[in-house]
Design an enzyme around this catalytic site. Structure first.
Site, PDB file in Angstrom:
ATOM      1  N   GLU A   1      -4.840  -8.809  -0.388  1.00  0.00           N
ATOM      2  CA  GLU A   1      -5.656  -8.510   0.786  1.00  0.00           C
ATOM      3  C   GLU A   1      -7.099  -8.410   0.335  1.00  0.00           C
ATOM      4  O   GLU A   1      -7.440  -7.553  -0.490  1.00  0.00           O
ATOM      5  CB  GLU A   1      -5.217  -7.205   1.467  1.00  0.00           C
ATOM      6  CG  GLU A   1      -3.900  -7.340   2.202  1.00  0.00           C
ATOM      7  CD  GLU A   1      -3.527  -6.093   3.002  1.00  0.00           C
ATOM      8  OE1 GLU A   1      -4.433  -5.378   3.478  1.00  0.00           O
ATOM      9  OE2 GLU A   1      -2.312  -5.842   3.135  1.00  0.00           O
TER      10      GLU A   1
ATOM     11  N   GLU B   1       0.837  -1.209   0.000  1.00  0.00           N
ATOM     12  CA  GLU B   1       0.000   0.000   0.000  1.00  0.00           C
ATOM     13  C   GLU B   1       0.872   1.260   0.000  1.00  0.00           C
ATOM     14  O   GLU B   1       0.742   2.131   0.882  1.00  0.00           O
ATOM     15  CB  GLU B   1      -0.993  -0.023   1.172  1.00  0.00           C
ATOM     16  CG  GLU B   1      -1.962  -1.186   1.054  1.00  0.00           C
ATOM     17  CD  GLU B   1      -3.210  -1.111   1.951  1.00  0.00           C
ATOM     18  OE1 GLU B   1      -3.292  -0.225   2.813  1.00  0.00           O
ATOM     19  OE2 GLU B   1      -4.117  -1.948   1.741  1.00  0.00           O
TER      20      GLU B   1
HETATM   21  O1  AHR Z   1      -5.201  -6.064   6.853  1.00  0.00           O
HETATM   22  C1  AHR Z   1      -5.171  -4.905   7.608  1.00  0.00           C
HETATM   23  C2  AHR Z   1      -4.525  -3.738   6.871  1.00  0.00           C
HETATM   24  O2  AHR Z   1      -5.318  -3.374   5.782  1.00  0.00           O
HETATM   25  C3  AHR Z   1      -3.175  -3.996   6.267  1.00  0.00           C
HETATM   26  O3  AHR Z   1      -2.146  -3.849   7.169  1.00  0.00           O
HETATM   27  C4  AHR Z   1      -3.093  -2.950   5.204  1.00  0.00           C
HETATM   28  O4  AHR Z   1      -2.275  -3.336   4.129  1.00  0.00           O
HETATM   29  C5  AHR Z   1      -4.534  -2.730   4.803  1.00  0.00           C
HETATM   30  O5  AHR Z   1      -4.862  -1.394   4.768  1.00  0.00           O
END
Ligand code: AHR
Length: 515
Positions: free
Chosen positions: A319, A196
């Site tokens: 994710e 991110e």
């Molecule tokens: O999964 C929780 C968080 O969500 C992670 O650390 C981040 O990459 C995303 O914003």
């Protein structure tokens, strides 16, 4: 005579066609149509240094009273072995971009501590580091996927980490690894270059990150016969410009995957709703939002196609999952939420969609494995529960590395308030031994659905099936009652040559296997 039998066949076909087009819910499975493999890595997982994910969830240390093997919780380890997870992403997440790997090696008593600023401001003692992670991956039989620090690290730091893990020769990092008890290199393949980077990973512009990626990836070396699979930090949700800029500015030979993150929320980010207390309209809103990942894959995929028409670069959805309000009374920074049948449907729909897009989606990682967000396992001090999401991953095992086959689905709809969706959500694949796998979610909580299936391209002889179901959309397992939602054999179907009738229970996820 010939004309008569031809007429008979035509009549029968017409009758079949009209019967099946009359049927309100019907599925035509084309078992002989498909050549794309569903990469098993679509069924990957993610464990970050966040809340009780690693500490308390996976790692309790060798001196703990909680039954453990070399410091790893035995119950959690066994559950993950049983789930046959293909890969595990670590150490973050946002945590990855403030993690300095050298703090997590050597004698645990001497490891420096740090503040986990993203997640609750707690002290991280670095007792779970590279060796602990790599050994855990080995114990549970999964491939490690490490995300390196671009946000607050350096090219040298990332480069040396890879040398430490992968180099099989004489070098300062290989010697250090050996001194720390690991003679052989581990030979890691999957490597993420930051996380991110548009947000917690450095608040970069796509142009800036693309340049940084080029620099970091240059020194992310291949050692011996090991070729790294390098994953560039991709877009959030519908930031199509991020994908466009990265695909344009990073030479394609420098990357193997481009990530995408997408979380399913109910309500808004500012006002997220409860994981267990929701009405039917909110339920459907959540599932509709989960299904939106299909649009995202198509739109980001179209941009990727422009630069990479052969689809060599994998879309890595590293994710995904639900993000609700934390359980009352728990640390808001720990993201601990319960997991209901609604989560099971989100998982089923998402995995069906990833399968469908398997030509571009080469990996996906549910966030997160234990005690965080849409977890497959929840633990307390002494005990563990498997969530409905765990059971969906368990049911879906046959899809891993199977061939995606085409199908045509006609489904009735279900609606609550202003929300409306098709009640059935399906994916079809064929295993190497010819078995056809049909995963089905019936998201209608109130109605059993009679599904007529036409099995084309397979001489069907036997059917076996398993499923999960529960009385309510918010049914879930607790430490007091661990089997409210559990996998069971399913028998409510009838096979007659190429026709299969399935009575799909309300609020259920099934895996039907035809041979
Ligand atoms: O999964 C929780 C968080 O969500 C992670 O650390 C981040 O990459 C995303 O914003």
């Amino acid at each position: 005579m010939k004309t008569k039998s031809l007429k008979g066949i035509m009549l029968l076909t017409a009758m079949l066609v009209s019967f099946f087009s009359l049927a309100q819910n019907r599925l035509i499975v084309n078992a002989d149509q498909g050549d794309i493999k569903i990469n098993k890595h679509i069924y990957g997982h993610f464990a970050e240094h966040l809340g009780r994910s690693i500490y308390g969830g996976i790692w309790v240390g060798p001196d703990s009273d909680i039954p453990n093997e070399d410091g790893y919780r035995k119950d959690v380890m066994q559950a993950l072995i049983n789930l046959e997870i293909p890969n595990l992403r670590w150490p973050g997440g946002c945590f990855a971009d403030e993690y300095h790997w050298t703090d997590g090696i050597g004698n645990p008593a001497d490891r420096p501590k740090m503040v986990n600023t993203h997640w609750g401001g707690v002290t991280e003692d670095n007792s779970f580091g590279t060796h602990e992670f790599m050994n855990f991956a080995k114990k549970i039989g999964t491939e490690p996927y490490i995300t390196g620090n671009v946000g607050s690290g350096s090219v040298e730091e990332m480069s040396k980490w890879i040398e430490y893990i992968n180099f099989d020769g004489v070098s300062p990092m290989a010697e250090l690894r050996k001194r720390n008890g690991q003679d052989e290199p581990w030979g890691i393949k999957y490597w993420g270059v930051g996380n991110e980077s548009w947000g917690c990973g450095g608040n970069m512009t796509p142009e800036y990150y693309a340049n940084e990626y080029r620099r970091y990836a240059t020194y992310a070396r291949n050692y011996g016969g090991n070729k790294l699979y390098k994953i560039a930090g991709g877009a959030n949700n519908w930031d199509y410009n991020w994908t466009e800029v990265l695909m344009k500015n990073i030479p394609l030979w420098m990357m193997d995957g481009l990530s995408l993150h997408y979380y399913t929320i109910a309500g808004s980010w500012e006002n997220k709703k409860s994981a267990t207390d929701f009405d039917k309209e909110t339920y459907l809103e959540t599932l509709r939002k989960a299904a939106f990942i299909d649009d995202l894959i198509k739109r980001h995929g179209t941009i990727m196609d422009k630069y990479d028409p052969e689809k060599r670069i994998g879309m890595i959805i590293d994710e995904w999952g639900t993000w609700f309000e934390v359980e009352p009374g728990t640390n808001p920074g720990f993201l601990y939420q319960q997991n209901t049948m609604r989560d099971a449907h989100v998982a089923a729909i998402s995995l069906n969609i990833f399968n469908k897009n398997a030509d571009r989606v080469h990996m996906a990682n549910l966030a997160q494995t234990v005690n965080v967000l849409q977890a497959v396992i929840l633990t307390n001090e002494t005990d563990m529960i498997l969530t409905p999401t765990y059971h969906v991953f368990d049911l879906y095992k046959p899809h891993k590395d199977a061939t995606l086959i085409s199908h045509d689905l006609k489904s009735e709809e279900v609606s609550f308030g202003k929300e409306k969706m098709e009640a059935l959500n399906i994916s079809t694949s064929k295993s190497a031994d010819g078995t056809v796998n049909i995963s089905i979610a019936n998201i209608n909580p109130d109605k059993k659905i009679d599904l007529d299936v036409v099995l084309r391209g397979i001489d069907a002889k036997t059917v076996t099936a398993e499923y999960i179901t529960a009385p309510a959309i918010n049914s879930h397992n607790t430490f007091e009652n661990k089997e409210v939602v559990k996998k069971a054999a399913f028998k409510d179907f009838k096979l007659n040559k190429e026709n299969l009738k399935i009575s799909v229970p309300a609020n259920a996820v099934l895996m039907v296997r035809v041979k």
